[in-house]
Design a protein around this motif. Structure first.
Motif, PDB file in Angstrom:
ATOM      1  N   ARG A 239       0.834  -1.203   0.000  1.00 12.99           N
ATOM      2  CA  ARG A 239       0.000   0.000   0.000  1.00 12.99           C
ATOM      3  C   ARG A 239       0.863   1.245   0.000  1.00 12.99           C
ATOM      4  N   ILE A 240       0.373   2.258  -0.688  1.00  8.24           N
ATOM      5  CA  ILE A 240       1.028   3.561  -0.629  1.00  8.24           C
ATOM      6  C   ILE A 240      -0.087   4.601  -0.567  1.00  8.24           C
ATOM      7  N   SER A 241       0.114   5.663   0.219  1.00  8.02           N
ATOM      8  CA  SER A 241      -0.937   6.684   0.271  1.00  8.02           C
ATOM      9  C   SER A 241      -0.820   7.573  -0.956  1.00  8.02           C
ATOM     10  N   PHE A 242      -1.946   8.176  -1.352  1.00  4.49           N
ATOM     11  CA  PHE A 242      -1.941   9.110  -2.484  1.00  4.49           C
ATOM     12  C   PHE A 242      -0.905  10.205  -2.232  1.00  4.49           C
ATOM     13  N   GLU A 243      -0.880  10.714  -1.002  1.00  2.00           N
ATOM     14  CA  GLU A 243       0.001  11.843  -0.665  1.00  2.00           C
ATOM     15  C   GLU A 243       1.468  11.486  -0.913  1.00  2.00           C
ATOM     16  N   GLU A 244       1.830  10.300  -0.428  1.00  5.01           N
ATOM     17  CA  GLU A 244       3.202   9.821  -0.617  1.00  5.01           C
ATOM     18  C   GLU A 244       3.525   9.673  -2.108  1.00  5.01           C
TER      19      GLU A 244
ATOM     20  N   PHE B  43      -0.794  -3.428  -6.426  1.00  5.55           N
ATOM     21  CA  PHE B  43      -0.646  -2.697  -5.155  1.00  5.55           C
ATOM     22  C   PHE B  43      -1.777  -1.695  -4.999  1.00  5.55           C
ATOM     23  N   TRP B  44      -1.930  -1.199  -3.780  1.00  2.00           N
ATOM     24  CA  TRP B  44      -3.010  -0.263  -3.451  1.00  2.00           C
ATOM     25  C   TRP B  44      -2.494   1.174  -3.354  1.00  2.00           C
ATOM     26  N   ILE B  45      -3.304   2.105  -3.823  1.00  2.36           N
ATOM     27  CA  ILE B  45      -3.121   3.516  -3.457  1.00  2.36           C
ATOM     28  C   ILE B  45      -4.322   3.871  -2.583  1.00  2.36           C
TER      29      ILE B  45
ATOM     30  N   LEU C 102     -10.058  11.074   2.138  1.00  2.00           N
ATOM     31  CA  LEU C 102     -11.135  10.092   2.006  1.00  2.00           C
ATOM     32  C   LEU C 102     -10.703   8.661   2.336  1.00  2.00           C
ATOM     33  N   ALA C 103     -11.660   7.903   2.885  1.00  2.00           N
ATOM     34  CA  ALA C 103     -11.409   6.492   3.228  1.00  2.00           C
ATOM     35  C   ALA C 103     -11.648   5.643   1.974  1.00  2.00           C
ATOM     36  N   ASP C 104     -10.801   5.834   0.974  1.00  2.00           N
ATOM     37  CA  ASP C 104     -11.014   5.130  -0.290  1.00  2.00           C
ATOM     38  C   ASP C 104      -9.715   4.522  -0.813  1.00  2.00           C
ATOM     39  N   MET C 105      -9.783   3.865  -1.963  1.00  2.00           N
ATOM     40  CA  MET C 105      -8.585   3.183  -2.480  1.00  2.00           C
ATOM     41  C   MET C 105      -8.727   2.863  -3.960  1.00  2.00           C
ATOM     42  N   ASP C 106      -7.600   2.701  -4.613  1.00  2.00           N
ATOM     43  CA  ASP C 106      -7.528   2.136  -5.968  1.00  2.00           C
ATOM     44  C   ASP C 106      -6.600   0.933  -5.905  1.00  2.00           C
TER      45      ASP C 106
END
Ligand code: AMP
Ligand code: MG
Length: 308
Positions: free
Chosen positions: A168-173, A194-196, A218-222
């Motif tokens: 996983r990686i955050s959008f911000e990162e 992998f997840w963003i 937001l509590a979301d993901m791709d």
């Protein structure tokens, strides 16, 4: 204007025959996997007064019927939430019409008609639906390897089963490190999906739930495919409280009146939920290792073209 594909030639193409067979196994496996977990399949909605606003430009897909305005379904997000008034876990093979701009034909991953496996779970957290997606994805890969050996061989595709949990990686990162092209760069470098996670409000639609303690996020993901295949699915926890939904619509500079039907239902109560939608043609494209999504369906709708 001429139809762009010579259908006689196209339907004889080995890539089409192999990919459509793989797609058929994918759908079968998805339905079986979800039914075994207690999901109910609901029928698709094709036109409705409310549909997904989407966070990118498209043509509208509007239909007028007895002076009432309908839209062709861009996603069943709102209907999924409403269906949870009857069931705890639902899924749908949902045809989506998104009249994408012609330039999207160049990406190799956009059609203007495609199908999402769309699912939603009452009371679930983002974490729970991420686990479900990983498990289903691996099940599908295993099944395709087992049932489509000749097709994968013809396509020259060797599939590896990824290890769980997916990274996983955050959008911000991702955004800070790679800028606007973060998805393409990360997808091209990756060897496994992998997840963003945690997108900002400006990047997404109003229905993804905003963290109570982290305004604007937001509590979301791709889920992102490796080898440069890009986005596989989008999902998240949903806004379900009437006041919060109205506020988010206003924050997005949209008119709540456009969502009248949905808001009337939300006012009387919607359950909290999480879910996701995964494009079947994109999944087929990835599994088959095809650079152009058009081979994944007998009747591809190529953005900007006149297609049967
Ligand atoms: P979205 O709601 O935009 O995140 O779309 C959900 C999923 O549908 C995406 O993650 C893709 O797998 C798929 N998808 C979206 N747009 C298209 C398109 N134009 N053509 C094919 N698949 C698409
Ligand atoms: Mg998306």
């Amino acid at each position: 204007m001429l139809q762009v594909i010579d259908l006689h030639e196209f339907l004889k193409d080995e890539r089409v025959r192999c990919a459509v067979k793989v797609g058929s196994i994918i759908r079968y496996t998805m339905a079986e996997f979800l039914q075994n977990k207690g999901f109910i399949e609901i029928p698709p909605v094709i036109i409705s007064p409310v549909t997904d606003p989407l966070a990118h430009p498209i043509f509208n897909g509007e239909i007028s019927y007895y002076d009432n305005k309908y839209y062709l379904t861009r996603s069943m997000i709102f209907h999924k939430q409403m269906a949870l008034l009857a069931f705890d876990k639902i899924f749908c093979f949902s045809p989506n019409i998104r009249l994408e701009l012609a330039e999207k034909a160049r990406t190799g991953r956009h059609l203007f008609e495609f199908t999402q496996l769309d699912l939603e779970v009452k009371g679930a957290s983002r974490e729970e639906v991420m686990q479900l997606a990983e498990e289903m994805f691996i099940e599908i890969l295993k099944r395709v390897k087992e049932c489509c050996k000749p097709e994968l061989e013809k396509l020259g595709r060797e599939l590896k089963i990824p290890s769980r949990p997916f990274k996983r990686i955050s959008f911000e990162e991702a955004y800070n490190e790679y800028g606007k092209e973060y998805e393409e760069i990360l997808s091209s470098e990756a060897k496994e999906p992998f997840w963003i996670i945690d997108f900002p409000k400006w990047k997404r639609e109003f229905y993804d739930r905003e963290f109570e303690d982290r305004e604007g996020w937001l509590a979301d993901m791709d889920l992102i495919y490796p080898e440069g295949f890009g986005e596989a699915l989008s999902g998240g926890e949903r806004e379900y409280k009437y006041e919060r939904i109205v506020k988010r619509i206003q924050d997005s500079k949209m008119d709540p009146k456009e969502y009248f039907f949905y808001l009337e239902i939300a006012k009387r109560g919607l359950p909290p939920s999480a879910g996701f939608g995964i494009g079947i043609e994109r999944l087929t494209r990835y599994i088959c290792g095809l650079r152009d999504i058009k081979y994944t369906t007998p009747f591809p709708k190529i953005p900007g073209k006149y297609c049967i």
